[in-house]
Design an enzyme around this catalytic site. Structure first.
Site, PDB file in Angstrom:
ATOM      1  N   GLU A 311     -35.695   3.744 -68.776  1.00 46.15           N
ATOM      2  CA  GLU A 311     -35.115   4.165 -67.504  1.00 46.15           C
ATOM      3  C   GLU A 311     -36.102   4.978 -66.670  1.00 46.15           C
ATOM      4  O   GLU A 311     -36.204   4.793 -65.454  1.00 46.15           O
ATOM      5  CB  GLU A 311     -33.830   4.956 -67.747  1.00 46.15           C
ATOM      6  CG  GLU A 311     -32.740   4.176 -68.472  1.00 46.15           C
ATOM      7  CD  GLU A 311     -32.412   2.842 -67.830  1.00 46.15           C
ATOM      8  OE1 GLU A 311     -32.632   2.673 -66.611  1.00 46.15           O
ATOM      9  OE2 GLU A 311     -31.939   1.946 -68.555  1.00 46.15           O
ATOM     10  N   HIS A 393     -32.809  -8.915 -66.870  1.00 51.45           N
ATOM     11  CA  HIS A 393     -33.150  -8.667 -68.267  1.00 51.45           C
ATOM     12  C   HIS A 393     -33.649  -9.931 -68.952  1.00 51.45           C
ATOM     13  O   HIS A 393     -34.639  -9.913 -69.685  1.00 51.45           O
ATOM     14  CB  HIS A 393     -31.945  -8.081 -69.010  1.00 51.45           C
ATOM     15  CG  HIS A 393     -31.532  -6.731 -68.507  1.00 51.45           C
ATOM     16  ND1 HIS A 393     -30.635  -6.575 -67.477  1.00 51.45           N
ATOM     17  CD2 HIS A 393     -31.912  -5.484 -68.879  1.00 51.45           C
ATOM     18  CE1 HIS A 393     -30.466  -5.279 -67.236  1.00 51.45           C
ATOM     19  NE2 HIS A 393     -31.233  -4.596 -68.075  1.00 51.45           N
TER      20      HIS A 393
END
Length: 495
Positions: A311, A393
């Site tokens: 992140e 992803h």
């Protein structure tokens, strides 16, 4: 006799990373840009303005440039120069050229553009920015209103940049600063671990003054405080323990960036962002201003290294030249790469999160979310094609696979998993630290419109700058070939 040493009155080269070396690098880059090395056919009214100067490794600097046209920012028109502290330009990258017939006056007002932009976001809390720009991409360039909306999508927060054609009023492009991903919740160790905190007047704060910007708070609450500097109890369902894990991981990544890659903080300028723990969702994300940590199916806070490293890497991505990437998968792959680098730097022993190339292997979601050494194990593509999945992803597969092959090779041994190649080649790795330098060096050369083939070119330029023998260049090239990312006409050669 012909001597081979310099005369006694010759000027000594600047000391690495000194003020003189930085000045020499900046001056050389500015001269290269002014001399037309980046844009030999500039339009009247087109200018390049120096942006960030980022020291890298081996006395190398990445210097970015923004572009304007008749006073308007050209979004997607940036450039980057890799130059050393002696004033030698090593590589240049630039975005596409502007068309000669480009208009600059709008015929659609800002209010109408905002109305069109708002339709692109489920919930709009506020309009953060509204400005007139030139939007440039590989296929077109036109004056546009850039409207930045802050709100929410159906699944998470959003800070959405929407570009509305200033001549027709139609939406032509958009990208989101907020990135969401799922990771694993796992204690770091061995216990006890040490985190950097702050104190004042007998109160201790979950805040790191040595890494400006880093703190941990409860979701929708304040920074954690205690009368003693002893945090958490090892229970991953507790907020305090979740903050211990998140702070420790963020501090490890900061140290990895400094020690291995020469980066000054997560944002490259000596700062980072806070983290909050307690989101009541199975998720974690970076929203452009902070890292938000939720829980897994067992309600454990997912503040482990590869989650936090991933992140925070979205912040590294956003504060590097040429943001954002122009192709799905590259941003998420960047997060996975920095997560793997953080794990390797921390080098925890079992049963903690040992260095590996799996993502979310400890989370309560049924196994790893991604296998970097063989993305196909989780249904993601191992090999690049022009029709990658649109999901961020899943489309990260070829980038993750390339990074593993460069770092470890196809048959690393030592109990590590084998990694198939798309061309049946056999590769030996260069080590994860060197592979990280190559990838990060490519990121420092990124320009707008960067897709998989351009990442290939930019990392090849970085490898060539790092190793003049061409050995690293060839291994980088071979790893790209092994995941089927094709060479393009602009690829460098070595020697």
């Amino acid at each position: 006799m012909i001597g081979t040493t310099a005369p006694s009155n010759a000027a000594s080269p600047p000391a690495p990373f000194s003020a003189a070396a930085r000045s020499a690098a900046v001056g050389a880059a500015d001269r290269a840009v002014a001399g037309g090395a980046i844009a030999p056919t500039k339009l009247p009214g087109e200018q390049y303005l120096r942006g960030t100067v980022t020291p890298w490794v081996d006395n190398l600097y990445s210097i970015s440039y923004t572009r304007t046209y008749r006073g308007l920012p050209v979004v997607g028109g940036d450039a980057a120069v890799l130059v050393d502290g002696t004033g030698k330009v090593r590589a240049l990258e630039t975005a596409d050229r502007l068309p000669t017939d480009l208009p600059s006056e709008p015929t659609v007002g800002a209010e109408a553009a905002e109305t069109a932009a708002r339709a692109r976001l489920s919930v709009v809390d506020k309009v953060d920015t509204r400005r007139l720009v030139v939007r440039l991409n590989a296929n077109s360039a036109q004056p546009a209103w850039e409207i930045v909306l802050v709100g929410r999508t159906e699944t998470g927060p959003s800070r959405l940049h929407v570009f509305v054609d200033a001549r027709t009023g139609t939406v032509i492009d958009s990208y989101d600063d907020a990135h969401a991903g799922t990771g694993h919740s796992k204690w770091n160790g061995p216990d006890p671990i040490t985190i950097t905190t702050a104190s004042s007047g007998g109160t201790h704060f979950m805040q790191d003054l040595t890494r400006p910007g880093l703190s941990c708070a409860k979701y929708n609450g304040g920074v954690l405080t205690k009368p003693v500097d002893d945090w958490g109890n090892g229970n991953p369902t507790g907020i305090e323990t979740g903050c211990v894990d998140a702070m420790w991981a963020a501090q490890k990544e900061w140290d990895m960036l400094r020690t291995w890659l020469g980066r000054n903080g997560h944002n490259g300028a000596g700062r980072t962002w806070p983290v909050v723990v307690g989101l009541n969702q199975i998720n974690a994300w970076f929203d452009g201003t902070r890292v938000v940590v939720g829980h897994d199916n067992s309600f454990q806070w997912i503040g482990a290294m590869d989650v936090v490293g991933h992140e925070y890497a979205h912040g590294i991505d956003q504060t590097s030249p040429g943001y954002p990437f122009a192709q799905p998968g590259l941003s998420e792959g960047t997060g996975d790469i920095f997560g793997a680098l953080t794990e390797a730097y921390a080098n925890e022993p079992a049963p903690f999160d040992t260095p590996d190339y799996t993502v979310g292997e400890m989370i309560d979601l049924g196994g790893p979310l991604r296998h970097m050494y063989n993305p196909a194990l989780t249904g993601d593509p191992n090999c690049y094609t022009s029709t990658l999945p649109p999901d961020e992803h899943r489309a990260s597969g070829p980038l993750n696979h390339w990074f593993h092959l460069l770092a470890e090779g196809s048959n690393p041994g030592g109990g590590k998993p084998n990694s198939p190649t798309c061309n049946n080649s056999s590769l030996t790795g260069v080590g994860i630290q060197t592979a990280g330098k190559v990838f990060y060096g490519g990121l420092l050369l990124r320009t707008s419109g960067t897709n998989y083939p351009k990442v290939r070119r930019q990392t090849l330029l970085a490898a060539k700058g790092l190793d003049p023998t061409c050995a690293l260049f060839k291994k980088t090239r071979d790893a790209w070939n092994a995941v089927a990312v094709p060479a393009t006409a602009g690829d460098p050669t070595c020697p």
